[in-house]
Design an enzyme around this catalytic site. Sequence first.
Site, PDB file in Angstrom:
ATOM      1  N   HIS A  74     -38.265  -5.170  27.406  1.00 36.78           N
ATOM      2  CA  HIS A  74     -37.466  -5.877  26.402  1.00 36.78           C
ATOM      3  C   HIS A  74     -37.680  -5.173  25.069  1.00 36.78           C
ATOM      4  O   HIS A  74     -38.773  -4.646  24.824  1.00 36.78           O
ATOM      5  CB  HIS A  74     -37.925  -7.342  26.233  1.00 36.78           C
ATOM      6  CG  HIS A  74     -37.593  -8.232  27.382  1.00 36.78           C
ATOM      7  ND1 HIS A  74     -38.504  -9.134  27.905  1.00 36.78           N
ATOM      8  CD2 HIS A  74     -36.459  -8.393  28.091  1.00 36.78           C
ATOM      9  CE1 HIS A  74     -37.928  -9.806  28.892  1.00 36.78           C
ATOM     10  NE2 HIS A  74     -36.701  -9.375  29.034  1.00 36.78           N
ATOM     11  N   CYS A  81     -43.193 -13.202  23.012  1.00 36.29           N
ATOM     12  CA  CYS A  81     -42.499 -13.662  24.229  1.00 36.29           C
ATOM     13  C   CYS A  81     -42.566 -15.174  24.330  1.00 36.29           C
ATOM     14  O   CYS A  81     -41.672 -15.807  24.877  1.00 36.29           O
ATOM     15  CB  CYS A  81     -43.175 -13.116  25.486  1.00 36.29           C
ATOM     16  SG  CYS A  81     -43.198 -11.346  25.621  1.00 36.29           S
ATOM     17  N   GLU A 115     -30.910 -11.204  28.328  1.00 36.81           N
ATOM     18  CA  GLU A 115     -32.318 -11.607  28.271  1.00 36.81           C
ATOM     19  C   GLU A 115     -32.630 -12.386  27.002  1.00 36.81           C
ATOM     20  O   GLU A 115     -33.784 -12.567  26.622  1.00 36.81           O
ATOM     21  CB  GLU A 115     -33.212 -10.371  28.397  1.00 36.81           C
ATOM     22  CG  GLU A 115     -33.028  -9.621  29.706  1.00 36.81           C
ATOM     23  CD  GLU A 115     -33.768 -10.233  30.904  1.00 36.81           C
ATOM     24  OE1 GLU A 115     -34.920 -10.656  30.737  1.00 36.81           O
ATOM     25  OE2 GLU A 115     -33.188 -10.279  32.011  1.00 36.81           O
TER      26      GLU A 115
END
Length: 445
Positions: free
Chosen positions: A250, A371, A174
């Site tokens: 995350h 993000c 990720e």
Amino acid sequence: MTAREFNFDGLVGPSHNYAGLSFGNVASFSNVKSASNPKQAALQGLAKMRELSRRGFAQALLPPQDRPNMRLLRRLGFTGTDAQVLEKAYKEAPVILACAYSASSMWTANAATVSPSADTHDKRVHFTPANLNNKLHRSEEHVQTERTLRAIFKDDKYFAVHPALPSTGAFGDEGAANHTRLCATHGSRGVEFFVYGRVEFDPSAPHPKKYPARQTFEASQAVARLHGLDLERTVFASQNPDVIDMGVFHNDVIAVGSGNVLFYHELAFANEAATIADLRNAMALDNAELVPVRVPAADVTVADAVASYLFNSQLLQKPNGKMALVVPQECHENAAVAHYLDGMVGSGGPIEELIHFDLRQSMRNGGGPACLRLRVVLTAEEAQAMHQGVIMTEALYARLVAWVEKHYRDRVEPQDLADAQFARECQQALEDLTQVLDLPGLYDL
Ligand code: SUG
């Protein structure tokens, strides 16, 4: 060597919508099928970039990806003209159609893992695009991400862009959302810190029970190898599986680090004491000292951290060496978090200022300030060598606002995805964008 940390924010694409595609991401799931406002989303993102650039932070952007992803729809068996493909997909498989339209590349923390030249064996800046193979709508991003990174970081004297890792569960990657770099100064040799959610080849290792762990230990290790990192200065740590099951999909939803500061929740890691000790020891090799800012659960619960995105913040080093924390508006509105932050900035600790932004459109899909950005530390020479058209300036900001105003809708609902006219609008917007950014041939349209 002096170096600056550039934040490459994702420019929100014209098809931004709420499709509930991310199981394990609480916001994405709760806002499924509500109407989105792509114009407002893009303007909110641009306002953040402009303000941070005005304050003197190095700011650039990564362009959105071409959507709808017609190649994906055709590969999954939808045939005919583009209009027929969209219509059939809408009728037979609306979730797949939403995947093909997703503007999720805006969350550039997931675009790649980046290691600055100070940390790598060949002294080049290394990039590995994330395969994002846990979610269909994100699993094809790496193809364009690699192409985009190669267009911006073209000169292989300074930059190495790798292909993504194999797209299989063992190598679920990720990108920077699970990677943090700690250092004395951006230009000095740093410690690269990888946080994973499960170990593919050791099922007895900690792993969540309800929600998926998107990052594996094997993927983190492979990226460290590819980048030629020094293993003594690389720390791997397991995320606390219980917090993944509470919506921390995350690591950047529960911890953020920059320079020598690590701002984290006490429940972030499976083994807090060992993780902090490993970081301290690795940093001590270069005479750097870790400054942990630990948030106890008694002050902020994991649920409040997930709801407010307190840790999905940007830690930016100011010229006076102190840090500013860029937080979403939601941190203001959550009483426990606002109270904590008030105390923290007044405490004389490393974080002395808060900068709030309204990023509601992105937040409703689980994407906060951190993000939305990919950090790339560059020396002055490297910064000169990259493509200059993506660096945020007042002039670029004005051109992009005009471009958004011209091409973006202010309301998108699920049925709009079946409309071939909407698809053409999205494609036209990106064609024009290549001129604004001076990146001809960026897309394989
Ligand atoms: O991968 N949301 C993204 C949010 C990514 C946040 N990134 C970081 N934490 N670094 C995701 O879950 C939702 C799309 C939708 O439901 O329409 C989405 O993809």
